[in-house]
Design a protein around this motif. Sequence first.
Motif, PDB file in Angstrom:
ATOM      1  N   ALA A 262      35.346 -17.130  52.601  1.00 51.63           N
ATOM      2  CA  ALA A 262      36.821 -16.555  52.080  1.00 51.63           C
ATOM      3  C   ALA A 262      36.138 -15.231  52.270  1.00 51.63           C
ATOM      4  CB  ALA A 262      36.805 -16.807  50.489  1.00 51.63           C
ATOM      5  N   VAL A 263      37.757 -14.107  52.919  1.00 51.17           N
ATOM      6  CA  VAL A 263      37.895 -13.208  52.211  1.00 51.17           C
ATOM      7  C   VAL A 263      39.345 -12.024  51.987  1.00 51.17           C
ATOM      8  CG1 VAL A 263      38.515 -12.278  54.882  1.00 51.17           C
ATOM      9  CG2 VAL A 263      37.186 -11.525  54.078  1.00 51.17           C
ATOM     10  N   SER A 264      39.466 -11.207  51.326  1.00 52.43           N
ATOM     11  CA  SER A 264      39.957 -10.537  50.993  1.00 52.43           C
ATOM     12  C   SER A 264      40.389  -9.703  50.691  1.00 52.43           C
ATOM     13  CB  SER A 264      40.622 -11.434  49.054  1.00 52.43           C
ATOM     14  OG  SER A 264      39.606 -10.556  48.075  1.00 52.43           O
TER      15      SER A 264
ATOM     16  N   ILE B 167      41.311 -16.961  54.332  1.00 51.12           N
ATOM     17  CA  ILE B 167      42.029 -15.796  54.439  1.00 51.12           C
ATOM     18  C   ILE B 167      42.950 -15.067  53.736  1.00 51.12           C
ATOM     19  CG2 ILE B 167      42.547 -13.512  55.895  1.00 51.12           C
ATOM     20  CD1 ILE B 167      41.774 -15.276  58.136  1.00 51.12           C
ATOM     21  N   TYR B 168      43.032 -13.734  52.155  1.00 51.30           N
ATOM     22  CA  TYR B 168      44.124 -12.898  51.636  1.00 51.30           C
ATOM     23  C   TYR B 168      43.963 -12.183  52.009  1.00 51.30           C
ATOM     24  CZ  TYR B 168      46.353 -11.641  47.282  1.00 51.30           C
ATOM     25  OH  TYR B 168      47.186 -10.518  47.112  1.00 51.30           O
ATOM     26  N   PHE B 169      45.425 -11.242  52.552  1.00 50.89           N
ATOM     27  CA  PHE B 169      45.185  -9.767  52.410  1.00 50.89           C
ATOM     28  C   PHE B 169      46.565  -9.037  51.333  1.00 50.89           C
ATOM     29  CE2 PHE B 169      46.002 -11.025  56.227  1.00 50.89           C
ATOM     30  CZ  PHE B 169      47.016 -10.049  57.192  1.00 50.89           C
ATOM     31  N   ASN B 170      47.245  -8.358  50.813  1.00 50.23           N
ATOM     32  CA  ASN B 170      48.360  -7.675  51.016  1.00 50.23           C
ATOM     33  C   ASN B 170      47.936  -6.311  50.878  1.00 50.23           C
ATOM     34  OD1 ASN B 170      47.364  -5.778  48.209  1.00 50.23           O
ATOM     35  ND2 ASN B 170      46.945  -7.887  47.261  1.00 50.23           N
ATOM     36  N   CYS B 171      49.133  -5.197  50.913  1.00 48.59           N
ATOM     37  CA  CYS B 171      49.017  -3.952  50.813  1.00 48.59           C
ATOM     38  C   CYS B 171      50.631  -3.775  50.548  1.00 48.59           C
ATOM     39  CB  CYS B 171      49.156  -3.788  52.505  1.00 48.59           C
ATOM     40  SG  CYS B 171      48.425  -1.733  52.565  1.00 48.59           S
ATOM     41  N   GLY B 172      50.213  -2.521  50.014  1.00 50.71           N
ATOM     42  CA  GLY B 172      51.443  -1.744  49.522  1.00 50.71           C
ATOM     43  C   GLY B 172      52.557  -0.670  50.465  1.00 50.71           C
ATOM     44  N   GLN B 173      53.453  -1.750  50.603  1.00 51.19           N
ATOM     45  CA  GLN B 173      55.006  -0.952  51.964  1.00 51.19           C
ATOM     46  C   GLN B 173      55.350   0.848  51.973  1.00 51.19           C
ATOM     47  OE1 GLN B 173      55.234  -3.854  54.001  1.00 51.19           O
ATOM     48  NE2 GLN B 173      53.864  -3.868  52.973  1.00 51.19           N
ATOM     49  N   ASP B 174      54.799   1.531  50.907  1.00 53.34           N
ATOM     50  CA  ASP B 174      54.430   2.574  50.564  1.00 53.34           C
ATOM     51  C   ASP B 174      53.193   3.073  50.781  1.00 53.34           C
ATOM     52  OD1 ASP B 174      57.264   3.477  50.920  1.00 53.34           O
ATOM     53  OD2 ASP B 174      57.389   2.195  48.976  1.00 53.34           O
TER      54      ASP B 174
ATOM     55  N   LEU C   1      46.715 -12.861  63.686  1.00 56.00           N
ATOM     56  CA  LEU C   1      46.095 -14.411  63.161  1.00 56.00           C
ATOM     57  C   LEU C   1      47.113 -15.064  63.407  1.00 56.00           C
ATOM     58  CD1 LEU C   1      44.694 -13.072  59.969  1.00 56.00           C
ATOM     59  CD2 LEU C   1      43.801 -13.483  61.859  1.00 56.00           C
ATOM     60  N   GLN C   2      48.449 -14.268  63.233  1.00 59.57           N
ATOM     61  CA  GLN C   2      50.016 -15.728  63.380  1.00 59.57           C
ATOM     62  C   GLN C   2      49.445 -16.533  64.776  1.00 59.57           C
ATOM     63  OE1 GLN C   2      52.885 -14.041  62.733  1.00 59.57           O
ATOM     64  NE2 GLN C   2      53.706 -15.604  60.465  1.00 59.57           N
ATOM     65  N   LYS C   3      49.404 -15.510  65.833  1.00 57.99           N
ATOM     66  CA  LYS C   3      49.705 -15.276  67.236  1.00 57.99           C
ATOM     67  C   LYS C   3      47.940 -16.282  67.566  1.00 57.99           C
ATOM     68  CE  LYS C   3      47.949 -12.069  70.019  1.00 57.99           C
ATOM     69  NZ  LYS C   3      48.022 -10.590  70.681  1.00 57.99           N
ATOM     70  N   GLU C   4      47.324 -16.348  67.131  1.00 61.65           N
ATOM     71  CA  GLU C   4      46.010 -17.036  67.181  1.00 61.65           C
ATOM     72  C   GLU C   4      45.334 -18.089  66.375  1.00 61.65           C
ATOM     73  OE1 GLU C   4      43.605 -16.019  69.064  1.00 61.65           O
ATOM     74  OE2 GLU C   4      44.813 -14.156  70.163  1.00 61.65           O
ATOM     75  N   GLY C   5      46.862 -18.418  65.664  1.00 57.69           N
ATOM     76  CA  GLY C   5      46.446 -19.783  64.874  1.00 57.69           C
ATOM     77  C   GLY C   5      45.716 -19.857  63.654  1.00 57.69           C
ATOM     78  N   VAL C   6      45.160 -18.499  62.731  1.00 57.39           N
ATOM     79  CA  VAL C   6      44.910 -18.884  61.839  1.00 57.39           C
ATOM     80  C   VAL C   6      45.589 -18.544  60.896  1.00 57.39           C
ATOM     81  CG1 VAL C   6      42.863 -17.328  60.738  1.00 57.39           C
ATOM     82  CG2 VAL C   6      42.779 -17.525  62.862  1.00 57.39           C
ATOM     83  N   LYS C   7      45.364 -19.841  60.003  1.00 62.45           N
ATOM     84  CA  LYS C   7      46.026 -19.689  58.964  1.00 62.45           C
ATOM     85  C   LYS C   7      45.292 -18.823  57.293  1.00 62.45           C
ATOM     86  CE  LYS C   7      47.208 -22.664  54.870  1.00 62.45           C
ATOM     87  NZ  LYS C   7      46.381 -24.303  54.226  1.00 62.45           N
ATOM     88  N   HIS C   8      46.454 -18.345  56.978  1.00 61.64           N
ATOM     89  CA  HIS C   8      46.102 -17.259  56.082  1.00 61.64           C
ATOM     90  C   HIS C   8      47.526 -16.579  54.938  1.00 61.64           C
ATOM     91  CE1 HIS C   8      48.346 -15.234  59.571  1.00 61.64           C
ATOM     92  NE2 HIS C   8      48.796 -13.924  59.001  1.00 61.64           N
ATOM     93  N   GLU C   9      47.105 -15.768  53.983  1.00 60.19           N
ATOM     94  CA  GLU C   9      47.596 -15.623  52.768  1.00 60.19           C
ATOM     95  C   GLU C   9      48.044 -13.911  53.153  1.00 60.19           C
ATOM     96  OE1 GLU C   9      47.956 -16.280  48.780  1.00 60.19           O
ATOM     97  OE2 GLU C   9      46.751 -17.980  49.087  1.00 60.19           O
ATOM     98  N   TYR C  10      49.164 -13.965  53.770  1.00 63.48           N
ATOM     99  CA  TYR C  10      49.826 -11.620  53.732  1.00 63.48           C
ATOM    100  C   TYR C  10      50.818 -12.174  52.679  1.00 63.48           C
ATOM    101  CZ  TYR C  10      51.701  -8.009  55.946  1.00 63.48           C
ATOM    102  OH  TYR C  10      52.738  -7.164  55.800  1.00 63.48           O
TER     103      TYR C  10
END
Length: 299
Positions: A170-172, A234-241, A257-266
Amino acid sequence: MIRAFRLICVLFLIAGGSARAQSRIDCSALNSRILKQVVRYCVYLPAGYDAGAAEHPARRYPVLYFLHGLGDNEQTLFNSGGWTLIDDLRNQHKLGDFLIVAPEGRRTFYINSADGSVRYNDFFLQEFIPHVEGKYRIRSGRAGRAISGISMGGYGAVRFAFAHPELFSAVSAQSAALITESPQTLDSASQTGAPLAGVLGAVFGKPINVAHWNDNSPFVLAKRNAAALRKTAIYFNCGQDDNYGFEKGAAALHEELQKEGVKHEYHPYPGDHSLTYFLSHFAEVMEFHSKAFGLLPQH
């Protein structure tokens, strides 16, 4: 110096302790043969770790490696409110028991430098992980090993996990330093004195070594290792500013990741590149890892 550092940590813990079992931070250092210098690190040990040593000596814990951001150090997570948040989650039965290991990363971006003078990647994989997992009661194997990070450390965490999906289950990352500009654009920016470009040059070369840049690019690695990453949480977040524009990199990684069919949380959230932002979503990151480890907190 190292003994004094450890003494400070012990005194800090005693000052905040109570009669009941407590979590603790164990800070130490490793004299690296590869880096030819001492690397400090701190380890969060859950409340039951010490008591369980006598009652359940065979018990092994999952481990989460946590990589700090540029300008921070191995103590930042625990001294800035993270320790309290972790304990609060455990007390609310929202978190299982796992170790959190934060190594000193300086300004390395957690990779080998383009000129080979600083081999942080080699140190981490060949020296640090074996040292930690030999010293503490940690589960062996991929299923019990995960990695996380903030900003520069977010880049490092994603890069490690995407380059070595056989090592991390797992990675975040929060506000990871995912840069969408080309090496050529960054080289041009360095001529104007852009601070980030200067920092990148020390790691990726001046001018940037394009082959080295691509070999360590999370975007390239996502495509190269897509099949293996489909087995990674896989999980990642980012502030929009985000102050550095890293929200563009997070969105680009999401698309790749979507294009490669890799499930993740964004999760694109309101907010900037600050401690306030990081801490406001840190509990979510910890709960993600507890779930990924398959831990069910005791009620």
